[in-house]
Design a protein around this motif. Structure first.
Motif, PDB file in Angstrom:
ATOM      1  N   VAL A   1     -44.912  36.055   7.775  1.00 33.60           N
ATOM      2  CA  VAL A   1     -45.993  35.711   8.707  1.00 33.60           C
ATOM      3  C   VAL A   1     -45.607  34.499   9.544  1.00 33.60           C
ATOM      4  O   VAL A   1     -45.726  34.503  10.778  1.00 33.60           O
ATOM      5  CB  VAL A   1     -47.302  35.437   7.944  1.00 33.60           C
ATOM      6  N   ALA A   2     -45.129  33.446   8.874  1.00 34.37           N
ATOM      7  CA  ALA A   2     -44.745  32.231   9.597  1.00 34.37           C
ATOM      8  C   ALA A   2     -43.543  32.484  10.497  1.00 34.37           C
ATOM      9  O   ALA A   2     -43.484  31.988  11.631  1.00 34.37           O
ATOM     10  CB  ALA A   2     -44.443  31.111   8.604  1.00 34.37           C
ATOM     11  N   SER A   3     -42.592  33.262  10.025  1.00 39.62           N
ATOM     12  CA  SER A   3     -41.389  33.535  10.818  1.00 39.62           C
ATOM     13  C   SER A   3     -41.702  34.337  12.063  1.00 39.62           C
ATOM     14  O   SER A   3     -41.127  34.098  13.136  1.00 39.62           O
ATOM     15  CB  SER A   3     -40.348  34.261   9.964  1.00 39.62           C
ATOM     16  N   ASP A   4     -42.610  35.291  11.958  1.00 32.83           N
ATOM     17  CA  ASP A   4     -42.975  36.088  13.131  1.00 32.83           C
ATOM     18  C   ASP A   4     -43.535  35.211  14.254  1.00 32.83           C
ATOM     19  O   ASP A   4     -43.294  35.466  15.438  1.00 32.83           O
ATOM     20  CB  ASP A   4     -44.008  37.152  12.753  1.00 32.83           C
ATOM     21  N   LEU A   5     -44.284  34.190  13.878  1.00 29.43           N
ATOM     22  CA  LEU A   5     -44.816  33.281  14.892  1.00 29.43           C
ATOM     23  C   LEU A   5     -43.693  32.579  15.638  1.00 29.43           C
ATOM     24  O   LEU A   5     -43.777  32.339  16.849  1.00 29.43           O
ATOM     25  CB  LEU A   5     -45.736  32.250  14.233  1.00 29.43           C
ATOM     26  N   LEU A   6     -42.629  32.251  14.921  1.00 27.59           N
ATOM     27  CA  LEU A   6     -41.484  31.601  15.560  1.00 27.59           C
ATOM     28  C   LEU A   6     -40.610  32.611  16.288  1.00 27.59           C
ATOM     29  O   LEU A   6     -40.027  32.278  17.328  1.00 27.59           O
ATOM     30  CB  LEU A   6     -40.666  30.835  14.520  1.00 27.59           C
TER      31      LEU A   6
ATOM     32  N   GLU B   1     -41.616  35.055  18.027  1.00 31.34           N
ATOM     33  CA  GLU B   1     -42.219  35.232  19.350  1.00 31.34           C
ATOM     34  C   GLU B   1     -41.838  34.094  20.289  1.00 31.34           C
ATOM     35  O   GLU B   1     -41.576  34.307  21.482  1.00 31.34           O
ATOM     36  CB  GLU B   1     -43.734  35.329  19.218  1.00 31.34           C
ATOM     37  N   ILE B   2     -41.771  32.876  19.757  1.00 28.78           N
ATOM     38  CA  ILE B   2     -41.381  31.723  20.571  1.00 28.78           C
ATOM     39  C   ILE B   2     -39.904  31.818  20.945  1.00 28.78           C
ATOM     40  O   ILE B   2     -39.520  31.562  22.098  1.00 28.78           O
ATOM     41  CB  ILE B   2     -41.678  30.421  19.816  1.00 28.78           C
ATOM     42  N   ILE B   3     -39.071  32.181  19.994  1.00 29.91           N
ATOM     43  CA  ILE B   3     -37.637  32.306  20.264  1.00 29.91           C
ATOM     44  C   ILE B   3     -37.387  33.346  21.350  1.00 29.91           C
ATOM     45  O   ILE B   3     -36.604  33.133  22.291  1.00 29.91           O
ATOM     46  CB  ILE B   3     -36.870  32.665  18.980  1.00 29.91           C
ATOM     47  N   ARG B   4     -38.057  34.478  21.238  1.00 25.97           N
ATOM     48  CA  ARG B   4     -37.848  35.536  22.223  1.00 25.97           C
ATOM     49  C   ARG B   4     -38.417  35.163  23.588  1.00 25.97           C
ATOM     50  O   ARG B   4     -37.905  35.614  24.625  1.00 25.97           O
ATOM     51  CB  ARG B   4     -38.471  36.839  21.703  1.00 25.97           C
ATOM     52  N   GLU B   5     -39.445  34.365  23.613  1.00 26.57           N
ATOM     53  CA  GLU B   5     -39.999  33.897  24.885  1.00 26.57           C
ATOM     54  C   GLU B   5     -39.036  32.936  25.572  1.00 26.57           C
ATOM     55  O   GLU B   5     -38.755  33.050  26.773  1.00 26.57           O
ATOM     56  CB  GLU B   5     -41.335  33.191  24.645  1.00 26.57           C
TER      57      GLU B   5
ATOM     58  N   HIS C   1     -36.996  24.926   7.328  1.00 27.73           N
ATOM     59  CA  HIS C   1     -35.636  25.479   7.322  1.00 27.73           C
ATOM     60  C   HIS C   1     -35.668  26.978   7.073  1.00 27.73           C
ATOM     61  O   HIS C   1     -34.992  27.756   7.769  1.00 27.73           O
ATOM     62  CB  HIS C   1     -34.794  24.779   6.245  1.00 27.73           C
ATOM     63  N   ARG C   2     -36.429  27.399   6.077  1.00 24.95           N
ATOM     64  CA  ARG C   2     -36.483  28.820   5.738  1.00 24.95           C
ATOM     65  C   ARG C   2     -37.065  29.638   6.885  1.00 24.95           C
ATOM     66  O   ARG C   2     -36.535  30.698   7.241  1.00 24.95           O
ATOM     67  CB  ARG C   2     -37.322  29.006   4.475  1.00 24.95           C
ATOM     68  N   VAL C   3     -38.160  29.160   7.452  1.00 22.22           N
ATOM     69  CA  VAL C   3     -38.814  29.878   8.548  1.00 22.22           C
ATOM     70  C   VAL C   3     -37.890  29.962   9.761  1.00 22.22           C
ATOM     71  O   VAL C   3     -37.733  31.033  10.363  1.00 22.22           O
ATOM     72  CB  VAL C   3     -40.152  29.194   8.905  1.00 22.22           C
ATOM     73  N   ALA C   4     -37.257  28.857  10.122  1.00 24.78           N
ATOM     74  CA  ALA C   4     -36.373  28.856  11.288  1.00 24.78           C
ATOM     75  C   ALA C   4     -35.176  29.785  11.075  1.00 24.78           C
ATOM     76  O   ALA C   4     -34.781  30.527  11.979  1.00 24.78           O
ATOM     77  CB  ALA C   4     -35.899  27.439  11.585  1.00 24.78           C
ATOM     78  N   THR C   5     -34.612  29.755   9.875  1.00 19.36           N
ATOM     79  CA  THR C   5     -33.439  30.578   9.580  1.00 19.36           C
ATOM     80  C   THR C   5     -33.789  32.061   9.599  1.00 19.36           C
ATOM     81  O   THR C   5     -33.074  32.887  10.191  1.00 19.36           O
ATOM     82  CB  THR C   5     -32.860  30.187   8.211  1.00 19.36           C
ATOM     83  N   TYR C   6     -34.899  32.411   8.967  1.00 26.39           N
ATOM     84  CA  TYR C   6     -35.321  33.810   8.933  1.00 26.39           C
ATOM     85  C   TYR C   6     -35.728  34.284  10.319  1.00 26.39           C
ATOM     86  O   TYR C   6     -35.386  35.403  10.737  1.00 26.39           O
ATOM     87  CB  TYR C   6     -36.480  33.954   7.947  1.00 26.39           C
ATOM     88  N   ALA C   7     -36.439  33.450  11.052  1.00 27.88           N
ATOM     89  CA  ALA C   7     -36.879  33.833  12.385  1.00 27.88           C
ATOM     90  C   ALA C   7     -35.697  34.098  13.314  1.00 27.88           C
ATOM     91  O   ALA C   7     -35.735  35.029  14.145  1.00 27.88           O
ATOM     92  CB  ALA C   7     -37.778  32.752  12.982  1.00 27.88           C
ATOM     93  N   MET C   8     -34.641  33.295  13.198  1.00 32.98           N
ATOM     94  CA  MET C   8     -33.454  33.538  14.019  1.00 32.98           C
ATOM     95  C   MET C   8     -32.859  34.909  13.733  1.00 32.98           C
ATOM     96  O   MET C   8     -32.452  35.630  14.643  1.00 32.98           O
ATOM     97  CB  MET C   8     -32.400  32.451  13.765  1.00 32.98           C
ATOM     98  N   GLU C   9     -32.792  35.268  12.449  1.00 28.04           N
ATOM     99  CA  GLU C   9     -32.231  36.565  12.080  1.00 28.04           C
ATOM    100  C   GLU C   9     -33.104  37.702  12.605  1.00 28.04           C
ATOM    101  O   GLU C   9     -32.611  38.673  13.181  1.00 28.04           O
ATOM    102  CB  GLU C   9     -32.112  36.657  10.553  1.00 28.04           C
ATOM    103  N   LEU C  10     -34.396  37.602  12.401  1.00 29.24           N
ATOM    104  CA  LEU C  10     -35.306  38.655  12.843  1.00 29.24           C
ATOM    105  C   LEU C  10     -35.323  38.783  14.355  1.00 29.24           C
ATOM    106  O   LEU C  10     -35.385  39.890  14.901  1.00 29.24           O
ATOM    107  CB  LEU C  10     -36.716  38.370  12.336  1.00 29.24           C
TER     108      LEU C  10
ATOM    109  N   VAL D   1     -29.898  33.808  18.942  1.00 23.66           N
ATOM    110  CA  VAL D   1     -29.604  32.401  19.241  1.00 23.66           C
ATOM    111  C   VAL D   1     -28.112  32.149  19.001  1.00 23.66           C
ATOM    112  O   VAL D   1     -27.628  32.349  17.884  1.00 23.66           O
ATOM    113  CB  VAL D   1     -30.451  31.467  18.356  1.00 23.66           C
ATOM    114  N   PRO D   2     -27.365  31.713  20.016  1.00 22.92           N
ATOM    115  CA  PRO D   2     -25.914  31.563  19.846  1.00 22.92           C
ATOM    116  C   PRO D   2     -25.493  30.485  18.839  1.00 22.92           C
ATOM    117  O   PRO D   2     -24.531  30.675  18.100  1.00 22.92           O
ATOM    118  CB  PRO D   2     -25.431  31.199  21.257  1.00 22.92           C
TER     119      PRO D   2
END
Length: 301
Positions: A125-130, A132-136, A160-169, A185-186
């Motif tokens: 849930v938390a990662s999905d919120l990030l 969306e921001i990453i893709r924007e 850390h966990r949310v940012a790492t997972y969100a980058m992968e997703l 994210v490069p």
């Protein structure tokens, strides 16, 4: 909003974490025209209150510290020039989890946590919120904490966990296209405190006669921080130290003007706050300077 050529996203746990770790870097890149975005995961409702007149805002008293720190964060971002700062999921979505101190001087999770604590947030849930921001924003650089959260705070670890997972997703083309077009994210970095620099700083503070600041820390056996061998990059932003210090002063409930952070500044000046260190967590190391460290997080892109 049109995207600039260079874009960097910082993911932090509470208001004030961003300027302590990256304030000078933020100010430098803003001046260079980089699109700088800060995502803060909680409002820091469980933080200490160092201003006596505001002690009633503490979580165990009347409350309201989170709302106050929202204003502090806005003032701090004005000081470093960042205009895009957001709370993950919106203000108040995730609550500060609190912490306690372990025997070795590091932070650890508290025995009791409040309702809605970020530490217990559903990772997806938390990662999905990030995501969306990453893709924007499509940042080329993402900056967050290491797996220990720098010093063990549960909200830092969760960030850390949310940012790492969100980058992968975010990079998976078929993953929830309703969150935006996939973006890989490069490069990603973990913020890093230079253990050798902090050790030298504490020694100089004590040599100057200050036995109060960092009184419980052994400079030769710090419980956290990165060794010189672990560091990959340094952003030398000494000309932006004044902006960083003004941003730190904008967080008075958390950073005391007569406390250890400013004691370091008084004894080491720009040296301790003007150079901010990083560990490469994703991507390829770019060209390095004479000390073997990248001098620009965008190096090689």
């Amino acid at each position: 909003m049109p995207l600039s050529d260079r874009r960097i996203l910082f993911v932090h746990a509470h208001p004030d974490d961003e300027v302590i770790n990256n304030g000078a870097t933020m100010a430098k890149y803003v001046t260079e025209g980089v699109q700088v975005t800060l995502v803060t995961c909680t409002a820091g409702e469980m933080g200490e209150v160092l201003v006596p007149d505001l002690e009633h805002l503490a979580f165990d008293k009347e409350g309201g510290l989170g709302e106050h720190r929202q204003g502090e964060l806005a003032d701090a971002m004005k000081a470093v020039g960042v205009t895009d700062h957001r709370f993950l999921g919106g203000f108040g979505r995730f609550h500060d989890s609190g912490m306690s101190w372990a025997d070795d001087g590091s932070a650890t999770a508290a025995e009791e946590t409040p309702d809605g604590a970020f530490w217990h947030a559903d990772l997806l849930v938390a990662s999905d919120l990030l995501v969306e921001i990453i893709r924007e924003l499509k940042p080329q650089i993402l900056v967050t904490y290491d797996q220990f959260g720098g010093y063990g705070h549960p909200d830092h670890i969760q960030a850390h966990r949310v940012a790492t997972y969100a980058m992968e997703l975010s990079a998976v083309r078929s993953y929830k296209p309703e969150l935006g077009e996939a973006w890989d994210v490069p490069k990603a970095y973990w913020v890093a405190m230079s253990r050798s620099q902090m050790s030298e700083g504490i020694k100089q503070v004590r040599a100057a006669g200050d036995e109060t600041s960092f009184a419980d820390w052994d400079p030769d056996n710090l419980p956290f921080g990165a060794t010189d061998e672990e560091l990959d990059a340094v952003v030398d932003a000494t000309e932006f130290v004044e902006a960083k210090m003004e941003a730190m002063k904008a967080h008075p409930t958390q950073i005391a003007l007569d406390g250890p952070f400013f004691a370091l500044s008084n004894n080491l000046g720009n040296q301790v706050w003007g150079k901010e260190f990083y560990r490469l967590a994703k991507g390829t190391l770019g060209p390095v300077g004479p000390d073997g460290l990248e001098e620009d997080l965008f190096a090689g892109l």
